[in-house]
Write a protein that holds these residues in place. Structure first.
Motif, mmCIF file in Angstrom:
data_model
loop_
_atom_site.group_PDB
_atom_site.id
_atom_site.type_symbol
_atom_site.label_atom_id
_atom_site.label_comp_id
_atom_site.label_asym_id
_atom_site.label_seq_id
_atom_site.Cartn_x
_atom_site.Cartn_y
_atom_site.Cartn_z
ATOM 1 N N PRO A 169 46.089 -11.320 -12.184
ATOM 2 C CA PRO A 169 45.305 -12.509 -12.241
ATOM 3 C C PRO A 169 44.621 -12.628 -11.015
ATOM 4 C CG PRO A 169 47.661 -12.952 -13.221
ATOM 5 C CD PRO A 169 47.571 -11.461 -12.695
ATOM 6 N N ASN A 170 45.133 -12.064 -9.673
ATOM 7 C CA ASN A 170 44.244 -12.346 -8.597
ATOM 8 C C ASN A 170 43.074 -11.420 -8.384
ATOM 9 O OD1 ASN A 170 46.389 -14.116 -7.687
ATOM 10 N ND2 ASN A 170 47.549 -12.505 -6.567
ATOM 11 N N THR A 171 43.305 -10.042 -9.272
ATOM 12 C CA THR A 171 42.248 -9.233 -8.988
ATOM 13 C C THR A 171 41.118 -9.117 -10.124
ATOM 14 O OG1 THR A 171 43.605 -7.526 -9.938
ATOM 15 C CG2 THR A 171 44.277 -7.934 -7.598
ATOM 16 N N LEU A 172 41.135 -9.873 -11.176
ATOM 17 C CA LEU A 172 40.223 -9.827 -12.192
ATOM 18 C C LEU A 172 38.858 -9.764 -11.695
ATOM 19 C CD1 LEU A 172 41.879 -11.560 -15.127
ATOM 20 C CD2 LEU A 172 42.039 -9.337 -14.671
ATOM 21 N N GLY A 173 38.126 -8.733 -11.706
ATOM 22 C CA GLY A 173 36.702 -8.656 -11.249
ATOM 23 C C GLY A 173 36.451 -7.957 -10.166
ATOM 24 N N ASN A 174 37.690 -7.784 -9.232
ATOM 25 C CA ASN A 174 37.478 -7.396 -7.994
ATOM 26 C C ASN A 174 37.531 -5.673 -7.843
ATOM 27 O OD1 ASN A 174 37.858 -9.160 -5.311
ATOM 28 N ND2 ASN A 174 39.410 -10.027 -6.703
ATOM 29 N N THR A 175 36.976 -5.180 -6.995
ATOM 30 C CA THR A 175 36.838 -3.613 -7.068
ATOM 31 C C THR A 175 37.827 -3.352 -5.746
ATOM 32 O OG1 THR A 175 34.954 -3.635 -7.783
ATOM 33 C CG2 THR A 175 35.216 -1.551 -6.957
ATOM 34 N N ARG A 176 38.635 -2.407 -6.067
ATOM 35 C CA ARG A 176 39.322 -1.661 -5.170
ATOM 36 C C ARG A 176 38.575 -0.566 -4.519
ATOM 37 N NH1 ARG A 176 43.261 1.225 -7.984
ATOM 38 N NH2 ARG A 176 44.554 1.595 -6.295
ATOM 39 N N MET A 177 38.361 -0.761 -2.969
ATOM 40 C CA MET A 177 37.566 0.134 -2.377
ATOM 41 C C MET A 177 38.335 1.054 -1.340
ATOM 42 S SD MET A 177 33.847 -1.757 -2.621
ATOM 43 C CE MET A 177 33.107 -0.223 -2.504
ATOM 44 N N LEU A 178 38.213 2.177 -0.933
ATOM 45 C CA LEU A 178 38.540 2.840 0.371
ATOM 46 C C LEU A 178 37.450 3.371 1.211
ATOM 47 C CD1 LEU A 178 41.430 3.595 0.995
ATOM 48 C CD2 LEU A 178 41.085 5.662 0.025
ATOM 49 N N LYS A 179 37.829 3.322 2.183
ATOM 50 C CA LYS A 179 36.894 3.984 3.391
ATOM 51 C C LYS A 179 37.757 5.122 4.141
ATOM 52 C CE LYS A 179 34.014 3.737 7.439
ATOM 53 N NZ LYS A 179 32.697 4.069 7.070
ATOM 54 N N VAL A 180 37.313 6.306 4.124
ATOM 55 C CA VAL A 180 38.035 7.455 5.020
ATOM 56 C C VAL A 180 37.461 7.500 6.378
ATOM 57 C CG1 VAL A 180 38.605 9.728 5.212
ATOM 58 C CG2 VAL A 180 38.766 8.669 2.956
ATOM 59 N N LEU A 181 37.993 7.077 7.428
ATOM 60 C CA LEU A 181 37.458 7.053 8.822
ATOM 61 C C LEU A 181 37.271 8.369 9.179
ATOM 62 C CD1 LEU A 181 39.619 4.237 10.166
ATOM 63 C CD2 LEU A 181 37.380 4.203 9.277
ATOM 64 N N ASP A 182 35.919 8.745 10.118
ATOM 65 C CA ASP A 182 35.558 9.922 10.400
ATOM 66 C C ASP A 182 36.699 10.782 11.185
ATOM 67 O OD1 ASP A 182 33.196 9.467 9.208
ATOM 68 O OD2 ASP A 182 32.336 8.788 11.236
#
Length: 191
Positions: A169-182
């Motif tokens: 219910p908290n995450t509906l419509g959100n996108t889970r994203m990730l960044k790999v640091l250099d």
């Protein structure tokens, strides 16, 4: 913030309006909560009790402009190589000035200083985070043993990262994203 000649807010390219990004102090907590409230009312960010902000104040950075806190963001370490950017917010009249970008870059620098390799976010602002090198998460991003350890956490942000049903219910419509640091920088020498 004073409008520029076009009537919009001034850009941070103007040296007179460059904010100071600094670690949050306990005295900043009421302002952090005030910054987050409009986003929480629109279900863009999760609301927290005031005590939650005090407990996590050491995770926060704030943007200060002309002596006023106008932005905030937190870096929450989740595992030895992983953290989450959370509670990134700017005051409404400073949106579009670049303060959010400065906040995010400062949080990513903090992650690199801690030697972290990956940074997670859960967001509606996919374009903003994509411009900073984040990409939508596809599949699992932690090994099974780490997944099971993370399940022990009571933190909703970790549950969101793991995509657990209890936080849907908290995450509906959100996108889970990730960044790999250099390359993680690691801690700066002391002294």
């Amino acid at each position: 913030m004073k409008p520029d000649s076009s009537g919009g807010p001034s850009s941070i390219d103007d040296p007179a309006v460059v904010p100071l990004i600094r670690p949050a102090l306990p005295r900043d907590v009421p302002t952090i909560r005030t910054l987050v409230e409009p986003y929480a009312e629109r279900r863009i960010l999760l609301a927290k009790d005031l005590v939650g902000y005090y407990e996590g104040v050491q995770e926060f950075l704030v943007a200060e402009l002309r002596g006023e806190v106008v932005g905030c963001g937190a870096l929450h370490v989740m595992w030895e190589d992983l953290a989450e950017v959370r509670t990134l917010a700017v005051r409404a009249d400073t949106r579009g000035t670049g303060i959010g970008h400065l906040m995010l870059e400062a949080l990513l620098a903090r992650a690199a200083d801690l030697g972290l390799k990956r940074v997670f976010c859960l967001t509606f602002e996919v374009g903003f985070f994509t411009r900073h090198g984040f990409a939508p998460i596809v599949g699992e991003v932690v090994e099974a043993n780490v997944f099971h350890e993370l399940l022990l956490s009571r933190d909703d942000g970790i549950a969101e990262f793991l995509d657990l049903a209890r936080v849907k219910p908290n995450t509906l419509g959100n996108t889970r994203m990730l960044k790999v640091l250099d390359v993680p920088r690691g801690p700066a020498p002391v002294g």
